[in-house]
Design a protein around this motif. Structure first.
Motif, PDB file in Angstrom:
ATOM      1  N   VAL A 173       3.510-106.543 -54.050  1.00 58.41           N
ATOM      2  CA  VAL A 173       4.072-107.824 -53.623  1.00 58.41           C
ATOM      3  C   VAL A 173       4.764-107.638 -52.279  1.00 58.41           C
ATOM      4  N   LEU A 174       4.374-108.438 -51.288  1.00 56.43           N
ATOM      5  CA  LEU A 174       5.017-108.356 -49.979  1.00 56.43           C
ATOM      6  C   LEU A 174       6.468-108.816 -50.078  1.00 56.43           C
ATOM      7  N   ALA A 175       7.331-108.125 -49.336  1.00 54.81           N
ATOM      8  CA  ALA A 175       8.745-108.463 -49.349  1.00 54.81           C
ATOM      9  C   ALA A 175       8.992-109.771 -48.613  1.00 54.81           C
ATOM     10  N   LYS A 176      10.066-110.446 -48.972  1.00 58.04           N
ATOM     11  CA  LYS A 176      10.459-111.658 -48.261  1.00 58.04           C
ATOM     12  C   LYS A 176      11.017-111.271 -46.887  1.00 58.04           C
ATOM     13  N   GLY A 177      10.942-112.198 -45.967  1.00 58.98           N
ATOM     14  CA  GLY A 177      11.497-111.947 -44.648  1.00 58.98           C
ATOM     15  C   GLY A 177      10.465-111.574 -43.600  1.00 58.98           C
ATOM     16  N   LEU A 178       9.222-111.331 -44.027  1.00 57.28           N
ATOM     17  CA  LEU A 178       8.165-111.021 -43.072  1.00 57.28           C
ATOM     18  C   LEU A 178       7.545-112.318 -42.548  1.00 57.28           C
ATOM     19  N   ARG A 179       6.845-112.220 -41.446  1.00 62.13           N
ATOM     20  CA  ARG A 179       6.166-113.393 -40.892  1.00 62.13           C
ATOM     21  C   ARG A 179       5.109-113.906 -41.877  1.00 62.13           C
ATOM     22  N   ARG A 180       4.917-115.225 -41.894  1.00 65.59           N
ATOM     23  CA  ARG A 180       3.954-115.818 -42.824  1.00 65.59           C
ATOM     24  C   ARG A 180       2.546-115.285 -42.603  1.00 65.59           C
ATOM     25  N   GLU A 181       2.238-114.949 -41.354  1.00 70.74           N
ATOM     26  CA  GLU A 181       0.899-114.455 -41.032  1.00 70.74           C
ATOM     27  C   GLU A 181       0.586-113.135 -41.742  1.00 70.74           C
ATOM     28  N   VAL A 182       1.634-112.362 -42.062  1.00 73.08           N
ATOM     29  CA  VAL A 182       1.414-111.081 -42.738  1.00 73.08           C
ATOM     30  C   VAL A 182       0.825-111.309 -44.126  1.00 73.08           C
ATOM     31  N   THR A 240      -6.091-112.061 -38.021  1.00 75.30           N
ATOM     32  CA  THR A 240      -5.665-111.182 -36.939  1.00 75.30           C
ATOM     33  C   THR A 240      -4.220-111.505 -36.577  1.00 75.30           C
ATOM     34  N   LEU A 241      -3.374-110.495 -36.589  1.00 73.15           N
ATOM     35  CA  LEU A 241      -1.956-110.694 -36.320  1.00 73.15           C
ATOM     36  C   LEU A 241      -1.655-110.620 -34.823  1.00 73.15           C
ATOM     37  N   GLU A 242      -0.685-111.397 -34.401  1.00 73.62           N
ATOM     38  CA  GLU A 242      -0.226-111.370 -33.011  1.00 73.62           C
ATOM     39  C   GLU A 242       0.385-109.996 -32.712  1.00 73.62           C
ATOM     40  N   ARG A 243       0.190-109.535 -31.479  1.00 73.63           N
ATOM     41  CA  ARG A 243       0.667-108.203 -31.115  1.00 73.63           C
ATOM     42  C   ARG A 243       1.593-108.241 -29.896  1.00 73.63           C
ATOM     43  N   ALA A 244       2.509-107.291 -29.859  1.00 76.17           N
ATOM     44  CA  ALA A 244       3.381-107.078 -28.710  1.00 76.17           C
ATOM     45  C   ALA A 244       3.902-105.651 -28.798  1.00 76.17           C
ATOM     46  N   ALA A 245       4.249-105.062 -27.663  1.00 79.59           N
ATOM     47  CA  ALA A 245       4.761-103.694 -27.650  1.00 79.59           C
ATOM     48  C   ALA A 245       6.261-103.678 -27.931  1.00 79.59           C
ATOM     49  N   THR A 246       6.731-102.638 -28.591  1.00 79.79           N
ATOM     50  CA  THR A 246       8.173-102.533 -28.849  1.00 79.79           C
ATOM     51  C   THR A 246       8.952-102.450 -27.536  1.00 79.79           C
ATOM     52  N   LEU A 271       9.889-101.084 -35.865  1.00 84.00           N
ATOM     53  CA  LEU A 271       8.497-101.243 -36.298  1.00 84.00           C
ATOM     54  C   LEU A 271       7.723-102.247 -35.460  1.00 84.00           C
ATOM     55  N   ASP A 272       8.389-103.155 -34.750  1.00 83.85           N
ATOM     56  CA  ASP A 272       7.678-104.115 -33.909  1.00 83.85           C
ATOM     57  C   ASP A 272       8.603-104.612 -32.798  1.00 83.85           C
ATOM     58  N   ALA A 273       8.076-105.480 -31.956  1.00 86.87           N
ATOM     59  CA  ALA A 273       8.839-105.963 -30.808  1.00 86.87           C
ATOM     60  C   ALA A 273      10.081-106.732 -31.231  1.00 86.87           C
ATOM     61  N   ALA A 274       9.961-107.524 -32.303  1.00 90.60           N
ATOM     62  CA  ALA A 274      11.104-108.304 -32.767  1.00 90.60           C
ATOM     63  C   ALA A 274      12.241-107.397 -33.220  1.00 90.60           C
ATOM     64  N   GLU A 275      11.903-106.335 -33.928  1.00 89.90           N
ATOM     65  CA  GLU A 275      12.950-105.419 -34.384  1.00 89.90           C
ATOM     66  C   GLU A 275      13.516-104.608 -33.221  1.00 89.90           C
ATOM     67  N   THR A 325       1.443-103.627 -30.831  1.00 90.51           N
ATOM     68  CA  THR A 325       1.225-103.481 -32.269  1.00 90.51           C
ATOM     69  C   THR A 325       1.543-104.797 -32.980  1.00 90.51           C
ATOM     70  N   PRO A 326       1.037-104.993 -34.197  1.00 85.70           N
ATOM     71  CA  PRO A 326       1.227-106.266 -34.904  1.00 85.70           C
ATOM     72  C   PRO A 326       2.700-106.630 -35.106  1.00 85.70           C
ATOM     73  N   LEU A 327       2.983-107.923 -34.962  1.00 88.26           N
ATOM     74  CA  LEU A 327       4.323-108.445 -35.239  1.00 88.26           C
ATOM     75  C   LEU A 327       4.433-108.709 -36.741  1.00 88.26           C
ATOM     76  N   LEU A 328       5.351-108.018 -37.394  1.00 90.14           N
ATOM     77  CA  LEU A 328       5.525-108.141 -38.840  1.00 90.14           C
ATOM     78  C   LEU A 328       6.792-108.915 -39.206  1.00 90.14           C
ATOM     79  N   THR A 329       7.821-108.774 -38.396  1.00 91.52           N
ATOM     80  CA  THR A 329       9.110-109.398 -38.711  1.00 91.52           C
ATOM     81  C   THR A 329       9.369-110.592 -37.799  1.00 91.52           C
ATOM     82  N   LYS A 330      10.425-111.317 -38.108  1.00 88.86           N
ATOM     83  CA  LYS A 330      10.820-112.472 -37.313  1.00 88.86           C
ATOM     84  C   LYS A 330      12.313-112.388 -37.005  1.00 88.86           C
ATOM     85  N   LYS A 331      12.819-113.360 -36.261  1.00 86.91           N
ATOM     86  CA  LYS A 331      14.220-113.320 -35.851  1.00 86.91           C
ATOM     87  C   LYS A 331      15.165-113.284 -37.046  1.00 86.91           C
ATOM     88  N   SER A 332      14.810-113.951 -38.119  1.00 85.89           N
ATOM     89  CA  SER A 332      15.681-114.035 -39.289  1.00 85.89           C
ATOM     90  C   SER A 332      15.570-112.832 -40.230  1.00 85.89           C
TER      91      SER A 332
END
Length: 332
Positions: free
Chosen positions: A5-14, A23-29, A162-166, A190-197
Motif C-alpha cells: 500500500v502506497l503511503a499517504k502524502g505522495l503525489r497522486r501521479e505515483v 510517466t511521472l514528471e521529472r526534475a533534478a534535486t 529523494l526528489d526536487a521537492a524534498e 528523476t521522478p517527482l514523488l513528493t509534494k509541498k505538503s
C-alpha cells in the motif's frame, strides 16, 4: 502476504503509476535546491551562496541574478570555498557552499573537517553531481565516497533528498537549523514523488510503501528505483515495504528497526559505495538489535565510468529488474 500500500502524502501521479503505466514528471534535486535556496534567501538576508566556478551547474543562476551582493564565486579553489564560507559563518552569516561532490567534499575534506566540523560552524556544504547518476562525465566526476567522508565527521548532518521537492525542503530546513551540514544532490532528472505538503523532518525517515516480506531501505533518488523493484516483486507475489531515509546522519534508527522487525530480509539501496555509506549506517543500527538478514546494494568497492545513468545502474546491478531478482533469490 499483504498487498503493498502506497503511503499517504505522495503525489497522486505515483498511485496512477503504481496501478498502471503513467510517466511521472521529472526534475533534478539540484534544481529543487536552487529554488529552495532562493526562497530561503528571500526570508533571511543572512543567507549567502558560494560556488567554486560551478554556479550554473549547481543551479545558482537565479540566486546570482536576484541577490548579486550575496553571491560569491571563488573560482576553481575548493579549499578557499570552505575558508570563505567559514569566515562568513563566524560573522553571523549563513553560507551555502556549492560545488560538485568530487571536489567538495572530495578535494577539500581536510578544510571541512577542521574549519567546519571541528569548529562547529553553521556551513552548509552542497555536493552536487553525486553518484553514478552523473553519467557520461565518468569516474573522475562520479562521487561514490562522499557519504562515507562526511558521515564520519563528528556533528555533521548528512542529507540526501529523494526528489526536487524534498531538496527544496532540505535546504530550507538546513538554513533554519544552523548546524554543519552536507547536502547531497544529483545531476540527472528523476521522478517527482513528493509534494509541498509531504512532511519533511531532518532525522526522520519517510515511509513510501507498506509491505510485509521484505523491507527496502533507500536514500536519495534511488527511492523511485526501490518502488520499481517493489512493483516487480509484487508481480512475483512478494510484498515489499519501501522506506526513504532523507537523513543519513543522524539515522532514524527507530525506523530501521521497525522496518526490519517483521521482514524476512532487509535491503539497503544507494547510489554510493556500499563501504561506509548508507548501507553501512543501517548495518551499524541493526548490529545493536539483530533482526532479519541484511542485503546491501550499491556500488561494490569500484570506481564509476562513462555511460548513461541507466547503463551504469544496470552494470552495477542497481536497476529495478536486477534488484528484484536478487531480493527474490534471497527470499527463496
Amino acid at each position: 502476504m499483504t498487498k503493498p500500500v502506497l503511503a499517504k502524502g505522495l503525489r497522486r501521479e505515483v498511485a496512477a503509476w503504481w496501478h498502471g503505466d503513467v510517466t511521472l514528471e521529472r526534475a533534478a534535486t539540484r534544481e529543487g535546491f536552487g529554488q529552495g535556496l532562493l526562497a530561503a534567501a528571500k526570508k533571511n538576508d543572512r543567507v549567502i551562496a558560494l560556488t567554486a566556478n560551478l554556479g550554473g551547474s549547481t543551479c545558482l543562476d537565479g540566486f546570482r541574478k536576484q541577490y548579486p551582493q550575496r553571491f560569491i564565486d571563488v573560482g576553481v579553489a575548493e579549499q578557499s570555498l570552505v575558508g570563505v564560507a567559514v569566515g562568513l559563518a563566524s560573522e553571523g552569516f549563513l553560507p551555502v557552499a556549492t560545488s560538485f561532490a568530487v571536489f567538495s567534499p572530495g578535494r577539500n575534506w581536510d578544510f571541512i573537517r577542521v574549519q567546519v566540523a571541528m569548529s562547529k560552524q553553521p556551513v552548509i556544504v552542497v555536493g552536487s553531481h553525486a553518484g553514478l547518476a552523473t553519467g557520461p562525465d565518468g569516474a573522475t566526476h562520479q562521487a561514490l565516497e562522499d557519504v562515507s567522508l562526511m558521515r564520519g565527521l563528528p556533528g555533521m548532518t548528512v542529507l540526501s533528498p529523494l526528489d526536487a521537492a524534498e531538496a527544496a525542503k532540505a535546504i530550507a530546513k538546513s538554513v533554519a537549523v544552523k548546524e554543519p551540514t552536507y547536502l547531497r544532490l544529483v545531476r540527472a532528472k528523476t521522478p517527482l514523488l513528493t509534494k509541498k505538503s509531504t512532511p519533511y523532518v531532518i532525522g526522520r525517515a519517510l515511509p513510501l510503501l507498506k509491505g510485509t516480506d521484505v523491507a527496502i531501505l533507500t536514500t536519495g533518488t534511488m527511492a523511485f528505483t526501490a518502488l520499481e523493484a517493489a512493483k516487480l516483486l509484487w508481480q512475483k507475489k512478494w510484498s515489499a515495504s519501501v522506506t526513504h531515509f532523507g537523513t543519513i546522519k543522524p539515522l532514524d534508527e527507530r525506523a530501521v528497526l521497525a522496518a526490519a522487525k517483521n521482514s524476512k530480509v532487509v535491503v539497503t539501496l544507494e547510489d554510493h559505495n556500499i563501504i561506509g555509506g548508507f548501507g553501512s549506517a543501517v548495518a551499524e543500527a541493526l548490529a545493536k538489535k539483530p533482526a532479519a538478514p541484511l542485503l546491501r546494494m550499491g556500488v561494490r568497492d569500484l570506481f564509476g565510468e562513462s555511460g548513461t545513468p541507466g547503463q551504469l545502474y544496470k552494470k552495477h546491478g542497481l536497476d529495478a529488474a536486477t534488484i528484484a531478482r536478487r531480493i527474490t533469490k534471497q527470499l527463496s
